[in-house]
Design a protein around this motif. Sequence first.
Motif, PDB file in Angstrom:
ATOM      1  N   GLU A  93       0.810  -1.216   0.000  1.00 50.10           N
ATOM      2  CA  GLU A  93       0.000   0.000   0.000  1.00 50.10           C
ATOM      3  C   GLU A  93       0.845   1.268   0.000  1.00 50.10           C
ATOM      4  OE1 GLU A  93      -2.747  -0.182   3.236  1.00 50.10           O
ATOM      5  OE2 GLU A  93      -3.755  -1.988   2.469  1.00 50.10           O
ATOM      6  N   LEU A  94       2.164   1.118   0.100  1.00 47.87           N
ATOM      7  CA  LEU A  94       3.056   2.273   0.071  1.00 47.87           C
ATOM      8  C   LEU A  94       3.625   2.464  -1.328  1.00 47.87           C
ATOM      9  CD1 LEU A  94       5.165   1.748   3.338  1.00 47.87           C
ATOM     10  CD2 LEU A  94       3.209   3.267   3.018  1.00 47.87           C
ATOM     11  N   PRO A  95       3.805   3.710  -1.780  1.00 49.18           N
ATOM     12  CA  PRO A  95       4.460   3.938  -3.072  1.00 49.18           C
ATOM     13  C   PRO A  95       5.927   3.566  -2.979  1.00 49.18           C
ATOM     14  CG  PRO A  95       4.097   6.019  -1.936  1.00 49.18           C
ATOM     15  CD  PRO A  95       3.418   4.973  -1.118  1.00 49.18           C
ATOM     16  N   ALA A  96       6.377   2.698  -3.865  1.00 52.77           N
ATOM     17  CA  ALA A  96       7.728   2.152  -3.717  1.00 52.77           C
ATOM     18  C   ALA A  96       8.374   1.865  -5.063  1.00 52.77           C
ATOM     19  CB  ALA A  96       7.688   0.868  -2.882  1.00 52.77           C
ATOM     20  N   THR A  97       9.686   1.939  -5.046  1.00 52.91           N
ATOM     21  CA  THR A  97      10.511   1.482  -6.164  1.00 52.91           C
ATOM     22  C   THR A  97      11.451   0.414  -5.635  1.00 52.91           C
ATOM     23  OG1 THR A  97      10.447   3.634  -7.267  1.00 52.91           O
ATOM     24  CG2 THR A  97      12.238   2.145  -7.883  1.00 52.91           C
ATOM     25  N   TYR A  98      11.556  -0.684  -6.360  1.00 51.55           N
ATOM     26  CA  TYR A  98      12.531  -1.722  -6.003  1.00 51.55           C
ATOM     27  C   TYR A  98      13.613  -1.745  -7.075  1.00 51.55           C
ATOM     28  CZ  TYR A  98      14.622  -5.808  -3.985  1.00 51.55           C
ATOM     29  OH  TYR A  98      15.519  -6.645  -3.362  1.00 51.55           O
ATOM     30  N   ILE A  99      14.854  -1.538  -6.668  1.00 49.94           N
ATOM     31  CA  ILE A  99      15.989  -1.555  -7.591  1.00 49.94           C
ATOM     32  C   ILE A  99      16.673  -2.904  -7.484  1.00 49.94           C
ATOM     33  CG2 ILE A  99      18.188  -0.487  -8.223  1.00 49.94           C
ATOM     34  CD1 ILE A  99      17.163   2.122  -6.987  1.00 49.94           C
ATOM     35  N   LYS A 100      16.619  -3.678  -8.571  1.00 51.87           N
ATOM     36  CA  LYS A 100      17.241  -5.012  -8.586  1.00 51.87           C
ATOM     37  C   LYS A 100      18.591  -4.930  -9.258  1.00 51.87           C
ATOM     38  CE  LYS A 100      17.562  -9.202  -7.654  1.00 51.87           C
ATOM     39  NZ  LYS A 100      18.937  -8.853  -7.310  1.00 51.87           N
ATOM     40  N   CYS A 101      19.619  -5.364  -8.541  1.00 49.81           N
ATOM     41  CA  CYS A 101      20.985  -5.401  -9.077  1.00 49.81           C
ATOM     42  C   CYS A 101      21.228  -6.786  -9.668  1.00 49.81           C
ATOM     43  CB  CYS A 101      21.985  -5.074  -7.978  1.00 49.81           C
ATOM     44  SG  CYS A 101      21.802  -3.392  -7.349  1.00 49.81           S
ATOM     45  N   LEU A 102      21.412  -6.849 -10.975  1.00 52.66           N
ATOM     46  CA  LEU A 102      21.324  -8.105 -11.703  1.00 52.66           C
ATOM     47  C   LEU A 102      22.519  -9.030 -11.499  1.00 52.66           C
ATOM     48  CD1 LEU A 102      19.811  -6.738 -15.025  1.00 52.66           C
ATOM     49  CD2 LEU A 102      18.614  -7.784 -13.091  1.00 52.66           C
ATOM     50  N   LEU A 103      23.678  -8.505 -11.119  1.00 55.01           N
ATOM     51  CA  LEU A 103      24.819  -9.385 -10.865  1.00 55.01           C
ATOM     52  C   LEU A 103      24.651 -10.155  -9.568  1.00 55.01           C
ATOM     53  CD1 LEU A 103      27.968  -7.285 -11.908  1.00 55.01           C
ATOM     54  CD2 LEU A 103      26.727  -9.007 -13.225  1.00 55.01           C
ATOM     55  N   ASP A 104      23.820  -9.652  -8.679  1.00 58.44           N
ATOM     56  CA  ASP A 104      23.566 -10.332  -7.413  1.00 58.44           C
ATOM     57  C   ASP A 104      22.605 -11.491  -7.628  1.00 58.44           C
ATOM     58  OD1 ASP A 104      23.862 -10.551  -4.571  1.00 58.44           O
ATOM     59  OD2 ASP A 104      21.852  -9.743  -4.369  1.00 58.44           O
ATOM     60  N   MET A 109      13.529 -11.555  -5.098  1.00 62.19           N
ATOM     61  CA  MET A 109      13.072 -12.632  -4.225  1.00 62.19           C
ATOM     62  C   MET A 109      11.549 -12.719  -4.277  1.00 62.19           C
ATOM     63  SD  MET A 109      13.906 -10.801  -0.547  1.00 62.19           S
ATOM     64  CE  MET A 109      15.478 -10.152  -1.137  1.00 62.19           C
ATOM     65  N   PRO A 110      10.985 -13.913  -3.989  1.00 62.77           N
ATOM     66  CA  PRO A 110       9.534 -14.102  -4.165  1.00 62.77           C
ATOM     67  C   PRO A 110       8.668 -13.072  -3.443  1.00 62.77           C
ATOM     68  CG  PRO A 110      10.604 -16.221  -3.863  1.00 62.77           C
ATOM     69  CD  PRO A 110      11.662 -15.178  -3.644  1.00 62.77           C
ATOM     70  N   VAL A 111       9.025 -12.680  -2.220  1.00 60.79           N
ATOM     71  CA  VAL A 111       8.202 -11.707  -1.494  1.00 60.79           C
ATOM     72  C   VAL A 111       8.196 -10.368  -2.217  1.00 60.79           C
ATOM     73  CG1 VAL A 111      10.066 -10.972   0.056  1.00 60.79           C
ATOM     74  CG2 VAL A 111       7.685 -10.718   0.765  1.00 60.79           C
ATOM     75  N   VAL A 112       9.312 -10.010  -2.851  1.00 64.19           N
ATOM     76  CA  VAL A 112       9.379  -8.760  -3.614  1.00 64.19           C
ATOM     77  C   VAL A 112       8.579  -8.898  -4.908  1.00 64.19           C
ATOM     78  CG1 VAL A 112      10.907  -7.173  -4.840  1.00 64.19           C
ATOM     79  CG2 VAL A 112      11.586  -8.094  -2.615  1.00 64.19           C
ATOM     80  N   ALA A 113       8.694 -10.034  -5.569  1.00 63.36           N
ATOM     81  CA  ALA A 113       7.925 -10.259  -6.800  1.00 63.36           C
ATOM     82  C   ALA A 113       6.432 -10.110  -6.540  1.00 63.36           C
ATOM     83  CB  ALA A 113       8.237 -11.643  -7.363  1.00 63.36           C
ATOM     84  N   GLU A 114       5.977 -10.569  -5.388  1.00 58.35           N
ATOM     85  CA  GLU A 114       4.564 -10.433  -5.041  1.00 58.35           C
ATOM     86  C   GLU A 114       4.200  -8.970  -4.813  1.00 58.35           C
ATOM     87  OE1 GLU A 114       0.791 -11.863  -4.622  1.00 58.35           O
ATOM     88  OE2 GLU A 114       2.579 -13.014  -5.200  1.00 58.35           O
ATOM     89  N   LEU A 115       5.062  -8.225  -4.123  1.00 55.58           N
ATOM     90  CA  LEU A 115       4.801  -6.808  -3.873  1.00 55.58           C
ATOM     91  C   LEU A 115       4.784  -5.997  -5.169  1.00 55.58           C
ATOM     92  CD1 LEU A 115       7.013  -6.393  -0.694  1.00 55.58           C
ATOM     93  CD2 LEU A 115       4.547  -5.944  -0.803  1.00 55.58           C
ATOM     94  N   LEU A 116       5.592  -6.417  -6.134  1.00 56.66           N
ATOM     95  CA  LEU A 116       5.655  -5.694  -7.400  1.00 56.66           C
ATOM     96  C   LEU A 116       4.372  -5.818  -8.219  1.00 56.66           C
ATOM     97  CD1 LEU A 116       9.355  -6.452  -8.363  1.00 56.66           C
ATOM     98  CD2 LEU A 116       8.371  -4.164  -8.060  1.00 56.66           C
ATOM     99  N   LYS A 117       3.458  -6.662  -7.782  1.00 57.13           N
ATOM    100  CA  LYS A 117       2.149  -6.742  -8.432  1.00 57.13           C
ATOM    101  C   LYS A 117       1.275  -5.552  -8.057  1.00 57.13           C
ATOM    102  CE  LYS A 117       2.157 -11.814  -8.563  1.00 57.13           C
ATOM    103  NZ  LYS A 117       1.489 -13.054  -8.049  1.00 57.13           N
ATOM    104  N   SER A 118       1.658  -4.846  -6.979  1.00 61.02           N
ATOM    105  CA  SER A 118       0.901  -3.662  -6.561  1.00 61.02           C
ATOM    106  C   SER A 118       1.087  -2.550  -7.580  1.00 61.02           C
ATOM    107  CB  SER A 118       1.385  -3.178  -5.193  1.00 61.02           C
ATOM    108  OG  SER A 118       0.890  -1.879  -4.913  1.00 61.02           O
ATOM    109  N   GLU A 119       0.014  -1.824  -7.862  1.00 60.76           N
ATOM    110  CA  GLU A 119       0.099  -0.704  -8.808  1.00 60.76           C
ATOM    111  C   GLU A 119       0.922   0.450  -8.237  1.00 60.76           C
ATOM    112  OE1 GLU A 119      -4.137   1.434  -7.566  1.00 60.76           O
ATOM    113  OE2 GLU A 119      -3.922   0.444  -9.519  1.00 60.76           O
ATOM    114  N   LEU A 120       1.219   0.410  -6.948  1.00 61.36           N
ATOM    115  CA  LEU A 120       2.019   1.469  -6.330  1.00 61.36           C
ATOM    116  C   LEU A 120       3.510   1.167  -6.354  1.00 61.36           C
ATOM    117  CD1 LEU A 120      -0.156   2.315  -3.183  1.00 61.36           C
ATOM    118  CD2 LEU A 120      -0.144   3.435  -5.417  1.00 61.36           C
TER     119      LEU A 120
END
Length: 235
Positions: free
Chosen positions: A173-184, A189-200
């Motif tokens: 429910e919070l406006p957020a950006t997740y920055i994924k560093c691809l070499l890592d 992670m699954p919990v983040v993938a689920e959160l990224l389904k939010s329109e925010l």
Amino acid sequence: MTNFVLVAGARLGASAWDAVAAELRAAGHQPRPLTLSGLAEKRGVPAGQQTHVRDIVDEVERLNLREVVLVGHSYSGIPVGQAAERIGDRLARVVFVDASVPVDGESFLSGWPSDHVRVQIAKNDGFWPPAGPEHYAGQGLTGEQIARIIDHSSPHPGATLTEPAVLDRPLGELPATYIKCLLDDEEPMPVVAELLKSELWELAEMDTGHWPMFSRPRELARILTESAATTTTPS
């Protein structure tokens, strides 16, 4: 002008953001790197996870900041995510930089093979000791950058890693950006993938490793600036 409160991951303090902060200032913003209790110049201050949440909330309130972008890297995504809920309408956005995110009732060490970390904490008087150079291999860092991370590292208070997070509302429910560093790792992670389904929530990617404030500070500052320009207001 945006107020960025920048919080580095485990073992690191405010100085980890020096290069990013310089880029943000040059772009007309106000970066406010924060050292959490028990780390760097605040070594010796007792700290649990909720201490770190209070550190962040107290900084925002002490400076009477508005339109705040909270930025959490790695471990600090957990206290930053909780603090983002608690600062109310002062929050403009929360940005997770290749970070863990808080899950109510779970700790930083939950959900991944972390027994070795618990053993290290037990053997080092309750602290997670700094890592050697091999820990940073394959993460897009030069030898000089690795040396700088190690030089700025300090033992991390173990209680902050083992205590559970406390959330009052769904993080999506919070406006957020997740920055994924691809070499890592190429996938969040699954919990983040689920959160990224939010329109925010939005996803940004960087072709570098887990410490982009050292390996790609200019690019990271640009992404932070672009994230701040995303006008999404929390309900």
